[in-house]
Write a protein that holds these residues in place. Structure first.
Motif, PDB file in Angstrom:
ATOM      1  N   MET A   1       5.303   4.159   1.243  1.00  0.00           N
ATOM      2  CA  MET A   1       6.234   3.492   2.157  1.00  0.00           C
ATOM      3  C   MET A   1       6.490   2.045   1.735  1.00  0.00           C
ATOM      4  O   MET A   1       6.920   1.222   2.543  1.00  0.00           O
ATOM      5  N   LYS A   2       6.207   1.740   0.469  1.00  0.00           N
ATOM      6  CA  LYS A   2       6.467   0.407  -0.080  1.00  0.00           C
ATOM      7  C   LYS A   2       5.825  -0.683   0.772  1.00  0.00           C
ATOM      8  O   LYS A   2       6.462  -1.674   1.143  1.00  0.00           O
ATOM      9  N   ILE A   3       4.556  -0.484   1.090  1.00  0.00           N
ATOM     10  CA  ILE A   3       3.819  -1.475   1.864  1.00  0.00           C
ATOM     11  C   ILE A   3       3.518  -2.676   0.969  1.00  0.00           C
ATOM     12  O   ILE A   3       2.917  -2.530  -0.090  1.00  0.00           O
ATOM     13  N   GLY A   4       3.946  -3.863   1.395  1.00  0.00           N
ATOM     14  CA  GLY A   4       3.771  -5.057   0.583  1.00  0.00           C
ATOM     15  C   GLY A   4       2.445  -5.744   0.833  1.00  0.00           C
ATOM     16  O   GLY A   4       1.748  -5.465   1.813  1.00  0.00           O
ATOM     17  N   PRO A   5       2.067  -6.682  -0.034  1.00  0.00           N
ATOM     18  CA  PRO A   5       0.771  -7.364   0.109  1.00  0.00           C
ATOM     19  C   PRO A   5       0.649  -8.171   1.388  1.00  0.00           C
ATOM     20  O   PRO A   5      -0.459  -8.383   1.891  1.00  0.00           O
ATOM     21  N   GLU A   6       1.781  -8.642   1.966  1.00  0.00           N
ATOM     22  CA  GLU A   6       1.710  -9.414   3.203  1.00  0.00           C
ATOM     23  C   GLU A   6       1.409  -8.527   4.410  1.00  0.00           C
ATOM     24  O   GLU A   6       1.193  -9.047   5.520  1.00  0.00           O
ATOM     25  N   GLN A   7       1.427  -7.220   4.191  1.00  0.00           N
ATOM     26  CA  GLN A   7       1.135  -6.284   5.282  1.00  0.00           C
ATOM     27  C   GLN A   7      -0.304  -5.789   5.224  1.00  0.00           C
ATOM     28  O   GLN A   7      -0.638  -4.756   5.786  1.00  0.00           O
ATOM     29  N   TRP A   8      -1.155  -6.570   4.554  1.00  0.00           N
ATOM     30  CA  TRP A   8      -2.591  -6.314   4.485  1.00  0.00           C
ATOM     31  C   TRP A   8      -3.336  -7.531   5.073  1.00  0.00           C
ATOM     32  O   TRP A   8      -4.115  -8.184   4.378  1.00  0.00           O
ATOM     33  N   PRO A   9      -3.114  -7.905   6.320  1.00  0.00           N
ATOM     34  CA  PRO A   9      -3.754  -9.120   6.854  1.00  0.00           C
ATOM     35  C   PRO A   9      -5.271  -8.975   6.983  1.00  0.00           C
ATOM     36  O   PRO A   9      -5.771  -7.990   7.519  1.00  0.00           O
ATOM     37  N   PHE A  10      -5.987  -9.977   6.471  1.00  0.00           N
ATOM     38  CA  PHE A  10      -7.444  -9.994   6.622  1.00  0.00           C
ATOM     39  C   PHE A  10      -7.833 -11.145   7.537  1.00  0.00           C
ATOM     40  O   PHE A  10      -6.981 -11.878   8.038  1.00  0.00           O
ATOM     41  N   GLN A  11      -9.138 -11.287   7.796  1.00  0.00           N
ATOM     42  CA  GLN A  11      -9.643 -12.264   8.778  1.00  0.00           C
ATOM     43  C   GLN A  11      -8.896 -12.111  10.100  1.00  0.00           C
ATOM     44  O   GLN A  11      -8.593 -13.087  10.794  1.00  0.00           O
ATOM     45  N   LEU A  12      -8.606 -10.866  10.455  1.00  0.00           N
ATOM     46  CA  LEU A  12      -7.757 -10.595  11.612  1.00  0.00           C
ATOM     47  C   LEU A  12      -8.452 -10.968  12.912  1.00  0.00           C
ATOM     48  O   LEU A  12      -9.621 -10.665  13.125  1.00  0.00           O
TER      49      LEU A  12
ATOM     50  N   PRO B   1      -0.001 -16.196  -2.968  1.00  0.00           N
ATOM     51  CA  PRO B   1      -0.120 -15.164  -4.002  1.00  0.00           C
ATOM     52  C   PRO B   1       1.177 -15.037  -4.783  1.00  0.00           C
ATOM     53  O   PRO B   1       2.241 -15.464  -4.322  1.00  0.00           O
ATOM     54  N   GLY B   2       1.106 -14.452  -5.938  1.00  0.00           N
ATOM     55  CA  GLY B   2       2.312 -14.115  -6.671  1.00  0.00           C
ATOM     56  C   GLY B   2       2.844 -12.762  -6.211  1.00  0.00           C
ATOM     57  O   GLY B   2       2.086 -11.906  -5.743  1.00  0.00           O
ATOM     58  N   PHE B   3       4.155 -12.576  -6.348  1.00  0.00           N
ATOM     59  CA  PHE B   3       4.785 -11.313  -5.961  1.00  0.00           C
ATOM     60  C   PHE B   3       5.357 -10.662  -7.213  1.00  0.00           C
ATOM     61  O   PHE B   3       6.410 -11.073  -7.713  1.00  0.00           O
ATOM     62  N   ASP B   4       4.621  -9.660  -7.719  1.00  0.00           N
ATOM     63  CA  ASP B   4       5.134  -8.962  -8.889  1.00  0.00           C
ATOM     64  C   ASP B   4       6.244  -8.003  -8.472  1.00  0.00           C
ATOM     65  O   ASP B   4       6.597  -7.907  -7.294  1.00  0.00           O
ATOM     66  N   ARG B   5       6.799  -7.268  -9.433  1.00  0.00           N
ATOM     67  CA  ARG B   5       7.945  -6.410  -9.130  1.00  0.00           C
ATOM     68  C   ARG B   5       7.566  -5.209  -8.280  1.00  0.00           C
ATOM     69  O   ARG B   5       8.428  -4.585  -7.666  1.00  0.00           O
ATOM     70  N   LYS B   6       6.285  -4.889  -8.240  1.00  0.00           N
ATOM     71  CA  LYS B   6       5.847  -3.824  -7.346  1.00  0.00           C
ATOM     72  C   LYS B   6       5.894  -4.295  -5.895  1.00  0.00           C
ATOM     73  O   LYS B   6       6.231  -3.540  -4.989  1.00  0.00           O
ATOM     74  N   ALA B   7       5.553  -5.560  -5.676  1.00  0.00           N
ATOM     75  CA  ALA B   7       5.554  -6.119  -4.325  1.00  0.00           C
ATOM     76  C   ALA B   7       6.929  -6.627  -3.910  1.00  0.00           C
ATOM     77  O   ALA B   7       7.276  -6.600  -2.726  1.00  0.00           O
ATOM     78  N   LEU B   8       7.729  -7.079  -4.876  1.00  0.00           N
ATOM     79  CA  LEU B   8       9.037  -7.671  -4.597  1.00  0.00           C
ATOM     80  C   LEU B   8       9.955  -7.336  -5.760  1.00  0.00           C
ATOM     81  O   LEU B   8       9.828  -7.902  -6.847  1.00  0.00           O
TER      82      LEU B   8
END
Length: 270
Positions: free
Chosen positions: A140-151, A242-249
């Motif tokens: 579902m093309k989940i991006g790195p910003e959709q992995w929040p930690f220290q929640l 973080p950097g956003f590679d082509r997989k993330a963006l």
């Protein structure tokens, strides 16, 4: 003397106690609920899951985790959920990605105080006590910003454009405008850390429009390079972005994001 010994014993006990036991607040608009680490670890639906390529740890990880949708009773797929971390990160995730999963599944990983997770190398900190992780995120093309930690909390919120009108593009734009597509990319990838025109919940990064948009002081090629790999433009070991590679963006998403930022440079609001 006895009082001093008692204080020293209490201090030693406090140091020995697990540091990562915590509470998670979930507020879906009909009364907030608080879940402690112990309660979550004792749930009947908790599972041990494997994440082959963890976004934050950059390697395979295993977690004890609860299906996230099990904590979101009553949420509509049309809702927007805000995930707020203790460090000020505030991710906006469409509820549909969680409650109408089509290939990817969101989990709430719970750190066991008796078996803490390793430190995160990039921020020299801990991802616990709670961390949203995804199995098969590519589906579902989940991006790195959709992995929040220290929640720290999960809240149901009105749509971003309704809560923060100063971040909206010109309403006269056509529905297929790159600027509107870029607005969606901005919400997914940037709004978790940055504000725009002074509006937003995040407290990690600078505002992206006032006093100046990055499109006003960086050449486009340098701005693209910075988004892909911030350290390539300005080496700073303590940097959090973080950097956003082509997989993330994807390249198209990056084009649309820059179109939105350039458009909003002409819509500054105090």
């Amino acid at each position: 003397m006895l009082s001093l010994l008692r204080r020293l014993c209490l201090l030693a006990l406090a140091i020995a106690l697990p540091l990562h036991a915590a509470d998670l607040t979930v507020d879906l608009g009909h009364g907030s609920k608080t879940y402690s680490t112990a309660q979550l670890l004792a749930r009947g639906d908790i599972r041990e899951i494997a994440i082959p390529d963890d976004v934050s740890f950059k390697r395979a990880m295993r977690y004890r985790a609860v299906p996230l949708k099990a904590l979101l009773e009553g949420v509509s797929p049309d809702d927007t959920l805000q995930f707020v971390a203790s460090d000020g990160f505030a991710a906006q995730i469409p509820a549909a990605l969680i409650v109408r999963a089509q290939g990817s599944e969101a989990w709430l990983a719970v750190e066991d105080p008796a078996h803490p997770w390793p430190m995160l190398a990039e921020i020299k900190g801990d991802a616990g006590p709670f961390y949203v992780v995804w199995t098969n995120p590519a589906a579902m093309k989940i991006g790195p910003e959709q992995w929040p930690f220290q929640l720290a909390s999960i809240r149901r919120q009105p749509p971003v454009a309704e809560r923060f009108p100063a971040v909206r593009p010109d309403p006269a734009l056509k529905a297929d405008s790159p600027v509107l597509r870029g607005f969606a990319v901005f919400q997914r990838t940037c709004f978790a850390c940055h504000t725009l025109n002074g509006q937003g919940d995040a407290k990690l990064g600078p505002d992206l429009n006032v006093p100046h948009s990055p499109t006003e002081y960086l050449r486009e090629d340098l701005l693209r390079a910075y988004i892909r790999d911030p350290q390539s433009l300005r080496h700073w070991p303590q940097a959090r972005m973080p950097g956003f590679d082509r997989k993330a963006l994807s390249d198209r998403d990056l084009d649309d994001l820059l179109a939105y930022l350039q458009h909003m440079a002409g819509r500054k609001q105090p």
